[in-house]
Design a protein around this motif. Sequence first.
Motif, PDB file in Angstrom:
ATOM      1  N   ALA A 194       0.788  -1.372  -0.083  1.00 10.35           N
ATOM      2  CA  ALA A 194      -0.347  -0.011  -0.193  1.00 10.35           C
ATOM      3  C   ALA A 194       0.876   1.016  -0.099  1.00 10.35           C
ATOM      4  N   ARG A 195       2.031   1.308   1.302  1.00  9.09           N
ATOM      5  CA  ARG A 195       3.046   2.504   0.442  1.00  9.09           C
ATOM      6  C   ARG A 195       3.853   2.240  -0.176  1.00  9.09           C
ATOM      7  N   ASP A 196       3.921   1.288  -1.406  1.00 10.21           N
ATOM      8  CA  ASP A 196       4.835   1.527  -2.684  1.00 10.21           C
ATOM      9  C   ASP A 196       5.137   2.634  -3.013  1.00 10.21           C
ATOM     10  N   GLY A 197       6.910   2.661  -2.440  1.00 12.06           N
ATOM     11  CA  GLY A 197       7.441   3.617  -3.269  1.00 12.06           C
ATOM     12  C   GLY A 197       7.294   4.620  -2.115  1.00 12.06           C
ATOM     13  N   SER A 198       7.101   4.823  -0.618  1.00 10.45           N
ATOM     14  CA  SER A 198       8.006   5.116   0.372  1.00 10.45           C
ATOM     15  C   SER A 198       8.449   4.622   1.528  1.00 10.45           C
ATOM     16  N   ALA A 199       8.781   5.135   2.873  1.00 11.47           N
ATOM     17  CA  ALA A 199       9.819   3.833   3.121  1.00 11.47           C
ATOM     18  C   ALA A 199       9.077   3.495   4.250  1.00 11.47           C
ATOM     19  N   SER A 200      10.503   2.607   4.872  1.00  6.85           N
ATOM     20  CA  SER A 200       9.633   1.974   5.470  1.00  6.85           C
ATOM     21  C   SER A 200       9.430   2.389   6.934  1.00  6.85           C
ATOM     22  N   ASP A 201       8.542   1.900   8.090  1.00  8.02           N
ATOM     23  CA  ASP A 201       8.320   2.071   9.501  1.00  8.02           C
ATOM     24  C   ASP A 201       9.269   2.305   9.821  1.00  8.02           C
ATOM     25  N   GLY A 202      10.091   1.387   9.635  1.00  3.40           N
ATOM     26  CA  GLY A 202      11.735   1.413  10.335  1.00  3.40           C
ATOM     27  C   GLY A 202      11.589  -0.001  11.704  1.00  3.40           C
ATOM     28  N   LYS A 203      10.499  -0.256  11.882  1.00  5.15           N
ATOM     29  CA  LYS A 203      10.205  -1.086  12.968  1.00  5.15           C
ATOM     30  C   LYS A 203      10.317  -1.959  13.495  1.00  5.15           C
ATOM     31  N   ALA A 204      10.571  -3.010  11.948  1.00  6.14           N
ATOM     32  CA  ALA A 204      11.513  -4.618  12.118  1.00  6.14           C
ATOM     33  C   ALA A 204      12.187  -5.095  12.450  1.00  6.14           C
ATOM     34  N   ALA A 205      12.902  -5.744  13.632  1.00  3.76           N
ATOM     35  CA  ALA A 205      13.785  -6.123  13.748  1.00  3.76           C
ATOM     36  C   ALA A 205      14.737  -7.003  13.351  1.00  3.76           C
ATOM     37  N   ALA A 206      15.686  -6.334  12.270  1.00  4.08           N
ATOM     38  CA  ALA A 206      16.247  -7.004  11.343  1.00  4.08           C
ATOM     39  C   ALA A 206      17.405  -7.987  12.159  1.00  4.08           C
ATOM     40  N   SER A 207      17.412  -9.112  10.670  1.00  6.23           N
ATOM     41  CA  SER A 207      18.118  -9.661  11.527  1.00  6.23           C
ATOM     42  C   SER A 207      19.425 -10.150   9.960  1.00  6.23           C
ATOM     43  N   GLN A 236      11.132  -2.628  -3.110  1.00  5.33           N
ATOM     44  CA  GLN A 236      11.339  -1.223  -2.060  1.00  5.33           C
ATOM     45  C   GLN A 236      12.574  -0.962  -1.391  1.00  5.33           C
ATOM     46  N   SER A 237      13.105  -2.772  -0.836  1.00  2.00           N
ATOM     47  CA  SER A 237      14.241  -2.030   0.087  1.00  2.00           C
ATOM     48  C   SER A 237      15.343  -2.184  -0.621  1.00  2.00           C
ATOM     49  N   ARG A 238      15.633  -2.418  -1.988  1.00  2.00           N
ATOM     50  CA  ARG A 238      16.329  -2.008  -3.161  1.00  2.00           C
ATOM     51  C   ARG A 238      16.129  -0.593  -3.278  1.00  2.00           C
ATOM     52  N   ARG A 239      15.536  -0.246  -3.435  1.00  2.00           N
ATOM     53  CA  ARG A 239      15.132   1.480  -3.890  1.00  2.00           C
ATOM     54  C   ARG A 239      15.891   2.579  -2.726  1.00  2.00           C
ATOM     55  N   MET A 240      15.159   1.947  -1.527  1.00  2.00           N
ATOM     56  CA  MET A 240      15.527   2.529  -0.284  1.00  2.00           C
ATOM     57  C   MET A 240      16.691   2.337   0.058  1.00  2.00           C
ATOM     58  N   LEU A 241      17.534   0.958  -0.240  1.00  2.00           N
ATOM     59  CA  LEU A 241      18.785   0.962  -0.329  1.00  2.00           C
ATOM     60  C   LEU A 241      19.978   1.529  -0.607  1.00  2.00           C
ATOM     61  N   THR A 242      19.125   1.721  -2.215  1.00  2.00           N
ATOM     62  CA  THR A 242      19.768   2.899  -3.322  1.00  2.00           C
ATOM     63  C   THR A 242      20.310   4.090  -2.746  1.00  2.00           C
ATOM     64  N   ASP A 243      18.924   4.512  -2.311  1.00  4.37           N
ATOM     65  CA  ASP A 243      19.114   5.380  -1.656  1.00  4.37           C
ATOM     66  C   ASP A 243      19.983   6.461  -0.579  1.00  4.37           C
ATOM     67  N   ILE A 244      19.828   5.213   0.675  1.00  4.56           N
ATOM     68  CA  ILE A 244      20.790   5.719   1.303  1.00  4.56           C
ATOM     69  C   ILE A 244      22.529   5.631   0.491  1.00  4.56           C
ATOM     70  N   ILE A 245      22.822   4.339  -0.226  1.00  2.00           N
ATOM     71  CA  ILE A 245      24.113   4.794  -0.486  1.00  2.00           C
ATOM     72  C   ILE A 245      24.275   6.217  -1.320  1.00  2.00           C
ATOM     73  N   GLN A 246      23.757   6.321  -2.140  1.00  2.00           N
ATOM     74  CA  GLN A 246      23.482   7.897  -2.570  1.00  2.00           C
ATOM     75  C   GLN A 246      23.916   8.444  -1.696  1.00  2.00           C
ATOM     76  N   ALA A 247      22.943   8.647  -0.570  1.00  2.00           N
ATOM     77  CA  ALA A 247      22.760   9.808   0.495  1.00  2.00           C
ATOM     78  C   ALA A 247      24.185   9.953   1.600  1.00  2.00           C
TER      79      ALA A 247
END
Lengths: 339, 339
Positions: free
Chosen positions: A325-338, B128-139
């Motif tokens: 649904a939020r395609d294109g926007s950033a994640s809420d960053g709430k996941a605990a990445a492993s 989505q991850s790929r886009r976001m990570l690419t944005d961060i790499i650029q930043a």
Amino acid sequence: MANSTLPFHAFVGRRVYINDVAMRDGLQIEPEFVPTEDKIRMVNALSRTGLAKIEVTSFTSPKAIPALRDAEAVMKQIDRMEGVSYVALVPNLRGAERALECRVDEINMVMSASETHNLANVRMTRAQSRRMLTDIIQAACGAAAINISISTAFGCPMEGAVAAREVLELGDWFAQQGATGITLCDTTGMANPLQVEALCDGLAERWKGLELTLHFHNTRGMGLANALAGLNAGINRYDASLGGLGGCPYAPGATGNVCTEDLVHMLAAMGCDTGVDLEALLACAAQLPQLIGHDVPGQVLKAGKSDRRYPTPPDFVESRERALARDGSASDGKAAASS
Amino acid sequence: MANSTLPFHAFVGRRVYINDVAMRDGLQIEPEFVPTEDKIRMVNALSRTGLAKIEVTSFTSPKAIPALRDAEAVMKQIDRMEGVSYVALVPNLRGAERALECRVDEINMVMSASETHNLANVRMTRAQSRRMLTDIIQAACGAAAINISISTAFGCPMEGAVAAREVLELGDWFAQQGATGITLCDTTGMANPLQVEALCDGLAERWKGLELTLHFHNTRGMGLANALAGLNAGINRYDASLGGLGGCPYAPGATGNVCTEDLVHMLAAMGCDTGVDLEALLACAAQLPQLIGHDVPGQVLKAGKSDRRYPTPPDFVESRERALARDGSASDGKAAASS
């Protein structure tokens, strides 16, 4: 999968033989006596997994190892499956006679490559052990296969480094005397893969015609890495212990033998042909804690096989819908990445 | 020791770089909050062991990972040792900004090779991850080194096998976008040495100029065997976790990351140059149980190093005298032989 220029790719399809030593090397240090009928049931179950060998018991003094005081009863009452070799450890000539009366397929005898460990472990000098084992080979020759397990082949917990030539010379001696197999034992888990490669290089050629086995402990976590090094050096026979049962009285705190089901799991994943039905083996391992009254160190039993599948988390569908649904926007960053 | 025709002998003298991830990948799943000053003390102690990198913390939402809610405080107050690279995980652009404000040497970002795990782990589609990570790499490009950790590179606990080409294509993409390093992660311990060999063959050449790291878990006991396979494939950088701390929320019951001190111990025994003072590292590991309130799976901490010496048993001198006195005759057979 058949890129044979890559070293481990050459393992695919290779026949690897597993000898389970839990019922002897494992049980001998258990404080609680496992009832004879339970031992028989476990050996019978192991017999049906496809293992090449089972070290069933030790024909030793009941005073020395009360846990194995029922050697005759176990050996005589187990079902003997075609294609499985039933092994017993014997400490002396009397033990060999008892084992042969029970029609074992193979007698296994132990001596150490280092003098101090041999004295501490079997209370003989190496010269005495060598003479006695030679006498037993002569007495038992033809009646059963005869394997010599050379302890501390990769280092002695009391003396330290053990010279490769001592190990090789001992093996040469017993090969000449009529032994049908030699096992190099890393008794207290001192071996590393470089050392395994160095000691085993050329060994299959040197002791051609003999069954050559490696016996590793996982004391410092290197058990499976050492087996990999052994395979790479052309060795196709491995001791292992169901559940990783076992240890060493001279290395307190140490974990035990390489775990059979963990080893078979790795070998199967690498395309080796162990002949073992891993599910049946895991079913045996699952019965161990009840048999001996405590947990065992084997890992595959706890984690499941590599191909175990997990369900998606309960909030998975909702997460996905929200992500889409939020395609294109950033994640809420709430996941605990492993990672 | 220098027989370079034997594959593992070629490892002698090789420089291997270790990144300890315990303070991030380990602590993030600990239920009890470790006080900030204790984290700082541990990072400072790790800094003095000779590790190449330390993953210090994660700049994530305090709600997502309360255990790491003190990321700024830790990152700003640790002593920065010359020659050590201080890494932080970041889940999004805001996290990257926070990390850069704290002058991290390297930003680490995670995405999975499998769609299901990526959604479950970071709540984004792979696109989505790929886009976001690419944005961060650029930043962040130029302000810090940027590593991409590709999770489930050796298999997904939910989907199963992951195609090597998916992993390679992801790595290629991030290499083109300006990442300075790529880590292939065996997130739930599904990898085996054959597979490591197959995936890593030619990778150092393919991603030349990038730092290429392997991240293994010991879930099925194959952690060190997989590292051996990685070395054999020419990979010189490894993630590991002090004490073996860590695990994966999607594989309950599984043991954690490869244990740093067990890995360094094996590498040192094989003659590799990790630059790490193993005694200093073991001293750090020995403090872990107090820090987190429970035991850790590391084995060398329990068993001691391979060169640990044990005293002879109390009855050793007596045994030897008795053995020598009866020279020529058989043993009393009362010893419990261990192999």
